[in-house]
Design an enzyme around this catalytic site. Structure first.
Site, PDB file in Angstrom:
ATOM      1  N   ASP A 189      -1.718  11.225   2.445  1.00  0.00           N
ATOM      2  CA  ASP A 189      -1.634   9.905   1.819  1.00  0.00           C
ATOM      3  C   ASP A 189      -3.044   9.410   1.551  1.00  0.00           C
ATOM      4  O   ASP A 189      -3.663   8.752   2.387  1.00  0.00           O
ATOM      5  CB  ASP A 189      -0.870   8.926   2.714  1.00  0.00           C
ATOM      6  CG  ASP A 189      -0.555   7.619   1.982  1.00  0.00           C
ATOM      7  OD1 ASP A 189      -1.261   7.289   1.012  1.00  0.00           O
ATOM      8  OD2 ASP A 189       0.393   6.923   2.386  1.00  0.00           O
ATOM      9  N   HIS A 194      -6.516   2.541   2.089  1.00  0.00           N
ATOM     10  CA  HIS A 194      -6.653   2.790   3.520  1.00  0.00           C
ATOM     11  C   HIS A 194      -8.011   3.357   3.913  1.00  0.00           C
ATOM     12  O   HIS A 194      -8.247   3.604   5.101  1.00  0.00           O
ATOM     13  CB  HIS A 194      -5.551   3.749   3.964  1.00  0.00           C
ATOM     14  CG  HIS A 194      -4.186   3.328   3.520  1.00  0.00           C
ATOM     15  ND1 HIS A 194      -3.589   2.174   3.965  1.00  0.00           N
ATOM     16  CD2 HIS A 194      -3.316   3.885   2.632  1.00  0.00           C
ATOM     17  CE1 HIS A 194      -2.399   2.050   3.386  1.00  0.00           C
ATOM     18  NE2 HIS A 194      -2.219   3.061   2.572  1.00  0.00           N
ATOM     19  N   ILE A 209      -6.522  -1.173   5.172  1.00  0.00           N
ATOM     20  CA  ILE A 209      -5.425  -1.384   6.110  1.00  0.00           C
ATOM     21  C   ILE A 209      -4.855  -0.041   6.566  1.00  0.00           C
ATOM     22  O   ILE A 209      -5.031   0.979   5.904  1.00  0.00           O
ATOM     23  CB  ILE A 209      -4.310  -2.245   5.482  1.00  0.00           C
ATOM     24  CG1 ILE A 209      -3.682  -1.534   4.267  1.00  0.00           C
ATOM     25  CG2 ILE A 209      -4.843  -3.613   5.107  1.00  0.00           C
ATOM     26  CD1 ILE A 209      -2.502  -2.260   3.663  1.00  0.00           C
ATOM     27  N   GLY A 212       1.260   1.896   6.098  1.00  0.00           N
ATOM     28  CA  GLY A 212       2.514   1.360   6.608  1.00  0.00           C
ATOM     29  C   GLY A 212       3.357   2.427   7.280  1.00  0.00           C
ATOM     30  O   GLY A 212       3.997   2.179   8.305  1.00  0.00           O
TER      31      GLY A 212
END
Length: 287
Positions: A189, A194, A209, A212
């Site tokens: 990912d 991120h 961040i 998720g």
């Protein structure tokens, strides 16, 4: 027009051949923080060299393990700027325990498109069949695309999971590492949200961040360890709605209630007054 529901809804997604090995499973579990209890035999089940047990949430990375490019939000009838997109929800249903190594075929479709006015929600459904021809898992995930609504579609249903009106049966604190997003992105990912501070700022966040789906896997592991004696084979399904963000280095609090053959969970960030991370979280336990 970025979304054309007449073209997109029900559209088949490209068939994908999947393959994974024990080292991929180990890396996934390490990306969730496994190994913190490095002398606990139950914890080491996740990291066995030849036959590590597999959390069902591994299904969320099985198709991206070798990816090195940022993902594209491109389906028939759908083209959306990656900076506008966040995950909306994720659900995994396992039809049998996922093996430590294997090959499989994934087929999918655009199952639903909902118009939230200021945003659009696109739901994809993926069915995975092992090399023996038997079903392994089914995954449903949604993306929330800011600024892409208003095309006249339905708003969609609500899958709210009510929390019991009593104290939780279990509470688990799961610290995240400052470098956890950088580790987790090695599973394929590569969304710069991120890892790239400038991209994160442009997307409206003060810093990159945590993925998720990393938070999603961490909460599943926390519940499995606390309630199911760290036995991943007892997890038949796991679903959640992404309700907020985690910044690497923060701590996730999982409050867990037993309700029949389900665990209902609320996940929050300790350092930000229990701001929500995951909502409507349900783990289904095998009978």
């Amino acid at each position: 027009m970025p979304i054309d529901p007449k073209v997109a809804l029900g559209a088949a997604l490209p068939t994908q051949e999947l393959a994974w090995e024990p080292s991929d499973v180990q890396l996934y579990h390490l990306g969730l923080g496994a190994g913190a209890r490095w002398t606990d035999p139950r914890e080491l089940r996740y990291l066995h060299d030849r036959e590590p047990q597999v959390l069902p949430t591994f299904a969320t990375v099985a198709g991206t393990l070798r990816d090195t490019e940022p993902p594209r939000v491109s389906y028939p009838g759908i083209e959306i700027d990656l900076a506008k997109v966040v995950h909306g929800s994720q659900e995994i249903v396992t039809h049998r325990p996922i093996p430590a190594s294997g090959k499989a075929t994934a087929t999918g479709r655009v199952a639903e498109i909902w118009d939230k006015g200021s945003a659009a929600v696109v739901v994809e459904e993926i069915s995975v069949v092992g090399s023996d021809g038997q079903p392994l898992w089914t995954a449903r995930s949604s993306i929330f695309a800011r600024g892409e609504g208003g095309f006249g579609g339905e708003r969609g249903p609500s899958n709210k999971a009510e929390l019991p009106d009593r104290a939780p049966d279990f509470e688990v604190l799961s610290p995240t590492l400052p470098q956890q997003a950088l580790l987790y992105r090695m599973l394929g990912d590569r969304n710069p949200l991120h890892s790239d501070p400038e991209f994160a700022h442009d997307a409206g966040f003060p810093d990159p961040i945590l993925h998720g789906r990393c938070s999603y896997g961490m909460v599943c592991k926390a519940a499995t360890d606390a309630v199911l004696d760290s036995d991943a084979t007892r997890v038949a399904g796991f679903r959640a709605r992404f309700a907020g963000v985690v910044y690497p280095g923060e701590t996730i609090r999982s409050r867990i209630w037993r309700t029949g053959n389900e665990l209902v969970i609320a996940a929050t960030v300790v350092e930000r007054d229990d701001a929500p991370v995951l909502a409507d979280v349900v783990l289904t336990v095998t009978e």
